[in-house]
Write a protein that holds these residues in place. Structure first.
Motif, PDB file in Angstrom:
ATOM      1  N   THR A   1       0.830  -1.197   0.000  1.00  0.00           N
ATOM      2  CA  THR A   1       0.000   0.000   0.000  1.00  0.00           C
ATOM      3  C   THR A   1       0.868   1.250   0.000  1.00  0.00           C
ATOM      4  O   THR A   1       2.010   1.235   0.467  1.00  0.00           O
TER       5      THR A   1
ATOM      6  N   ASN B   1       0.280   5.905  -0.292  1.00  0.00           N
ATOM      7  CA  ASN B   1      -0.624   7.041  -0.379  1.00  0.00           C
ATOM      8  C   ASN B   1      -0.166   7.964  -1.494  1.00  0.00           C
ATOM      9  O   ASN B   1       1.029   8.082  -1.772  1.00  0.00           O
TER      10      ASN B   1
ATOM     11  N   ASP C   1      -4.218  12.242  -0.124  1.00  0.00           N
ATOM     12  CA  ASP C   1      -5.114  11.575   0.823  1.00  0.00           C
ATOM     13  C   ASP C   1      -5.636  10.239   0.301  1.00  0.00           C
ATOM     14  O   ASP C   1      -6.347   9.532   1.009  1.00  0.00           O
ATOM     15  N   ASP C   2      -5.321   9.912  -0.938  1.00  0.00           N
ATOM     16  CA  ASP C   2      -5.809   8.672  -1.537  1.00  0.00           C
ATOM     17  C   ASP C   2      -4.911   7.501  -1.175  1.00  0.00           C
ATOM     18  O   ASP C   2      -3.684   7.606  -1.223  1.00  0.00           O
ATOM     19  N   CYS C   3      -5.543   6.362  -0.858  1.00  0.00           N
ATOM     20  CA  CYS C   3      -4.828   5.125  -0.526  1.00  0.00           C
ATOM     21  C   CYS C   3      -4.871   4.191  -1.731  1.00  0.00           C
ATOM     22  O   CYS C   3      -5.906   4.057  -2.375  1.00  0.00           O
TER      23      CYS C   3
ATOM     24  N   TRP D   1      -8.761   0.365   7.059  1.00  0.00           N
ATOM     25  CA  TRP D   1      -7.476   1.038   6.968  1.00  0.00           C
ATOM     26  C   TRP D   1      -7.017   1.472   8.354  1.00  0.00           C
ATOM     27  O   TRP D   1      -7.838   1.785   9.212  1.00  0.00           O
TER      28      TRP D   1
ATOM     29  N   LYS E   1      -4.318   4.360   9.654  1.00  0.00           N
ATOM     30  CA  LYS E   1      -3.423   5.441   9.224  1.00  0.00           C
ATOM     31  C   LYS E   1      -2.184   5.488  10.107  1.00  0.00           C
ATOM     32  O   LYS E   1      -2.262   5.356  11.317  1.00  0.00           O
TER      33      LYS E   1
ATOM     34  N   GLY F   1       1.722   6.181   5.806  1.00  0.00           N
ATOM     35  CA  GLY F   1       0.647   5.884   4.870  1.00  0.00           C
ATOM     36  C   GLY F   1      -0.463   5.135   5.577  1.00  0.00           C
ATOM     37  O   GLY F   1      -0.648   5.266   6.784  1.00  0.00           O
ATOM     38  N   HIS F   2      -1.187   4.335   4.816  1.00  0.00           N
ATOM     39  CA  HIS F   2      -2.263   3.522   5.370  1.00  0.00           C
ATOM     40  C   HIS F   2      -1.894   2.055   5.243  1.00  0.00           C
ATOM     41  O   HIS F   2      -1.429   1.615   4.190  1.00  0.00           O
TER      42      HIS F   2
END
Length: 153
Positions: free
Chosen positions: A21, A23, A26-28, A93, A95, A99-100
């Motif tokens: 994963t 980022n 703000d998008d994962c 998720w 945080k 990242g996430h």
């Protein structure tokens, strides 16, 4: 060389299953990957191999990433990130400063970008491990193109 048969041959190597994963703002983003390995203890480095033709390649380039090692009961998460998305996310998720990550994964490894190498139709991303954690449990396995169990004695 028959590339399909070569792929079948490589499928005889049993692996674990990860979701990598990262980022972008703000998008994962994430992708399922079984091409993952430890590279070095000093400094602590890991490697993931990513197909150049995926969206994930562009998201990971020069970016922090988290390797989430999946547990045996997380096959639905692997499928979600392997191009078979669920309408409702089959995970939560979590945080972090990097990242996430996927909550309740068997282990996670948070990385800063270290280096990238040409791997033919893939790019080899090396990450310097900044943080990690793991739990006891059964890992999700992958063998012969299918999810499998890894039996522990």
């Amino acid at each position: 060389m028959d590339l399909k048969e070569f792929r079948n041959c490589m499928g005889r190597f049993a692996t674990g299953v990860t979701v990598v994963t990262c980022n972008e703002g703000d998008d994962c983003h994430g992708l399922t990957a079984n091409s993952f390995t430890s590279v070095s203890l000093e400094p602590p480095l890991v490697l993931v191999s990513i197909d150049r033709n995926t969206k994930a390649y562009h998201k990971l380039k020069d970016n922090r990433f988290i390797v989430n090692i999946l547990a045996a009961n997380q096959e639905d998460i692997a499928l979600h990130f392997a191009g078979k998305p669920y309408e409702t996310l089959p995970f939560n998720w979590e945080k972090t400063d990097y990242g996430h990550r996927i909550k309740h994964s068997l282990a996670y490894i948070e990385c800063e970008p270290w280096a990238e190498y040409d791997g033919g139709d893939h790019v080899l991303f090396l990450g310097k491990v900044i943080n990690f954690n793991y739990e006891n449990g059964e890992p999700l396995g992958y063998y012969g193109g299918k999810f499998s169990k890894i039996v522990q004695d």
